[in-house]
Design a protein around this motif. Structure first.
Motif, short mmCIF file in Angstrom:
data_model
loop_
_atom_site.label_atom_id
_atom_site.label_comp_id
_atom_site.label_asym_id
_atom_site.label_seq_id
_atom_site.Cartn_x
_atom_site.Cartn_y
_atom_site.Cartn_z
N ILE A 211 0.84 -1.21 0.00
CA ILE A 211 0.00 0.00 0.00
C ILE A 211 0.87 1.25 0.00
O ILE A 211 0.62 2.21 -0.73
CB ILE A 211 -0.95 -0.01 1.22
CG1 ILE A 211 -1.97 -1.15 1.09
CG2 ILE A 211 -1.67 1.34 1.35
CD1 ILE A 211 -2.79 -1.36 2.34
N ILE A 212 1.92 1.22 0.84
CA ILE A 212 2.84 2.35 0.94
C ILE A 212 3.46 2.66 -0.42
O ILE A 212 3.49 3.81 -0.87
CB ILE A 212 3.95 2.07 1.97
CG1 ILE A 212 3.39 2.07 3.39
CG2 ILE A 212 5.08 3.07 1.85
CD1 ILE A 212 2.94 3.41 3.88
N VAL B 248 8.31 6.74 5.95
CA VAL B 248 8.62 5.32 5.83
C VAL B 248 10.02 5.16 5.25
O VAL B 248 10.54 6.06 4.60
CB VAL B 248 7.59 4.59 4.92
CG1 VAL B 248 6.22 4.62 5.54
CG2 VAL B 248 7.56 5.22 3.53
N ASP B 249 10.62 4.02 5.52
CA ASP B 249 11.96 3.71 5.01
C ASP B 249 11.84 2.75 3.84
O ASP B 249 11.17 1.72 3.94
CB ASP B 249 12.82 3.07 6.11
CG ASP B 249 13.12 4.04 7.23
OD1 ASP B 249 12.94 5.26 7.02
OD2 ASP B 249 13.51 3.58 8.32
N LEU B 250 12.48 3.11 2.73
CA LEU B 250 12.52 2.25 1.55
C LEU B 250 13.96 2.12 1.09
O LEU B 250 14.77 3.02 1.26
CB LEU B 250 11.66 2.82 0.42
CG LEU B 250 10.14 2.87 0.63
CD1 LEU B 250 9.46 3.49 -0.57
CD2 LEU B 250 9.57 1.48 0.89
N SER B 251 14.26 0.99 0.47
CA SER B 251 15.61 0.78 -0.06
C SER B 251 15.77 1.47 -1.40
O SER B 251 14.79 1.87 -2.05
CB SER B 251 15.88 -0.72 -0.21
OG SER B 251 15.08 -1.26 -1.25
N LYS C 242 14.60 7.71 3.75
CA LYS C 242 13.39 8.10 4.46
C LYS C 242 12.51 8.89 3.50
O LYS C 242 12.95 9.88 2.89
CB LYS C 242 13.74 8.95 5.68
CG LYS C 242 12.54 9.33 6.53
CD LYS C 242 12.96 10.25 7.66
CE LYS C 242 13.84 9.52 8.65
NZ LYS C 242 14.18 10.38 9.81
N VAL C 243 11.24 8.45 3.35
CA VAL C 243 10.34 9.05 2.36
C VAL C 243 9.12 9.63 3.07
O VAL C 243 8.46 8.92 3.84
CB VAL C 243 9.87 8.00 1.32
CG1 VAL C 243 9.02 8.65 0.25
CG2 VAL C 243 11.08 7.31 0.69
N PRO C 244 8.81 10.93 2.85
CA PRO C 244 7.59 11.50 3.44
C PRO C 244 6.36 10.91 2.77
O PRO C 244 6.34 10.67 1.57
CB PRO C 244 7.72 12.99 3.14
CG PRO C 244 8.59 13.07 1.93
CD PRO C 244 9.54 11.91 2.02
N MET C 245 5.32 10.65 3.58
CA MET C 245 4.12 10.01 3.07
C MET C 245 2.90 10.87 3.37
O MET C 245 2.82 11.51 4.41
CB MET C 245 3.92 8.65 3.74
CG MET C 245 4.75 7.53 3.17
SD MET C 245 4.18 7.11 1.52
CE MET C 245 2.50 6.63 1.88
N PRO C 246 1.90 10.84 2.48
CA PRO C 246 0.62 11.46 2.83
C PRO C 246 -0.05 10.63 3.92
O PRO C 246 0.30 9.46 4.11
CB PRO C 246 -0.17 11.39 1.52
CG PRO C 246 0.43 10.22 0.79
CD PRO C 246 1.89 10.21 1.16
N ILE D 262 15.35 11.17 1.91
CA ILE D 262 16.55 11.51 2.67
C ILE D 262 17.38 10.25 2.88
O ILE D 262 16.89 9.27 3.46
CB ILE D 262 16.16 12.10 4.04
CG1 ILE D 262 15.28 13.34 3.83
CG2 ILE D 262 17.41 12.45 4.84
CD1 ILE D 262 14.63 13.84 5.12
N PRO D 263 18.63 10.23 2.39
CA PRO D 263 19.47 9.05 2.59
C PRO D 263 19.72 8.81 4.08
O PRO D 263 20.00 9.73 4.84
CB PRO D 263 20.78 9.41 1.87
CG PRO D 263 20.42 10.51 0.93
CD PRO D 263 19.31 11.28 1.60
#
Length: 371
Positions: A15-16, A100-103, A43-47, A35-36
């Protein structure tokens, strides 16, 4: 069978990723970037994601808790209760955005899906030699850390059965030295494709902060995609007005000059870097030049075309020129390149970047051919 929590976590991450993909154009056009965090994580900003909750129905439908009464009345009828609260507002922050954290690979996959980017076909042959140890066999010697307990047990069991010392009623297995088995590795030499990205940017007076922000955002996502395609990647930065110099990343995006523009100065330095450090038989080379299209003279433009034809394009996977629109720029260099190479060319890719909303389409221009 997967644990329910793991399934729920996997579904949540799906979903993310869908939310990030849906909002990718907004992130890019607003200049927001992941942001690395190190270790390949961002780190990715999410709605805000709505969670399931109860909703109140129409009063006319009946049900408990409905009837006579006014807003603010006490629930149990005690006087003085149920009135609006008094007091000062708190000092804490509110309305925080979810992060959230994504690779790197997950972000690159989202970008690739959104822009339908093909996998890159490397041009360079082999550059980085690496030795890979694969534990695919079993040996009779080795350190305790590589001891294969299951195979050791089997060897001891076979030995005791063959010697007639195994007792099914008292199945005690005692391995001896000759029973010991260890995981054994085989070394394989592998050659990984490597790439270098050489960014060139006009920092003369006509290139303002908005134009540089566009270049910064676009280069971030280009780097992200290329890093997902190559095992090893190097990035070099060149700034120029009437002269060119190599700088670090921070200087690249912060420098602003007021002089004139000689594009050939950047292309000469790019040529020299390729010659001295990157053999095109081994490296995949990606020169990117960003400018508002102004050049000092037609004579310098002729020199630029000569350098491109003979010393940069033949050694590069592709030469990319991004023209960032500026109220002070004429855009002439784009016209000169288009007249020489055409707007559809596998070796030279041209892109006009009108504003931040055009960044993603420009990235697709540059990476959409899989060069």
């Amino acid at each position: 069978m997967d644990h329910p929590i793991k399934r729920d976590h996997a579904r949540f991450r799906k979903i993310i990723k869908g939310k990030i993909r849906d909002n990718l154009r907004k992130y890019v056009s607003q200049g927001e970037m992941p942001i690395p965090k190190g270790n390949g994580q961002f780190k990715v900003p999410m709605p805000q994601i709505d969670t399931p909750r109860f909703r109140f129905g129409d009063k006319s439908q009946g049900g408990s808790g409905q009837g006579e009464g006014q807003p603010g009345d006490s629930v149990d009828g005690q006087p003085g209760e149920g009135q609006p609260g008094q007091g000062e507002a708190g000092e804490g922050e509110g309305n925080k955005e979810l992060e959230v954290d994504l690779s790197l690979d997950e972000l690159a996959h989202i970008l690739g899906e959104e822009l339908a980017l093909p996998k890159i076909e490397p041009k360079g042959k082999k550059n980085m030699q690496s030795t890979v140890d694969k534990y695919t066999s079993i040996g009779t010697v080795g350190p305790d850390s590589l001891k294969h307990y299951k195979r050791t047990y089997k060897e001891a069991l076979k030995r005791q059965i063959s010697m007639g010392t195994y007792n099914p009623k008292n199945p005690i297995i005692v391995p001896i030295k000759s029973d010991m088995r260890y995981r054994s590795s085989t070394s394989k030499i592998e050659f990984e494709n490597s790439a270098v990205v050489i960014y060139m940017m006009d920092v003369s007076g006509s290139m303002g902060d908005e134009q540089k922000e566009i270049v910064r955002t676009e280069s971030f996502w280009i780097n992200l995609w290329l890093k997902s395609q190559y095992k090893d990647i190097e990035i070099r930065y060149i700034i120029h007005d009437a002269s060119a110099k190599e700088v670090d990343e921070d200087t690249f995006f912060r420098t602003r000059e007021s002089g004139g523009t000689l594009i050939s100065s950047a292309l000469k330095l790019c040529r020299d870097i390729i010659k001295s450090d990157y053999n095109s038989d081994e490296w995949n080379i990606y020169p990117f030049h960003f400018s508002d299209g102004d050049n000092w003279s037609t004579e310098d433009t002729k020199l630029c075309l000569d350098i491109l034809d003979n010393e940069i394009i033949p050694h590069s996977n592709v030469f990319c020129y991004g023209q960032v629109e500026s109220r002070y720029g004429s855009g002439q260099f784009y016209k000169d390149l288009a007249a020489r190479y055409g707007e559809e060319n596998d070796n030279v890719i041209l892109s006009k970047i009108k504003n931040k909303d055009a960044i993603l389409e420009s990235i697709k221009d540059f990476l959409g051919k899989g060069n």
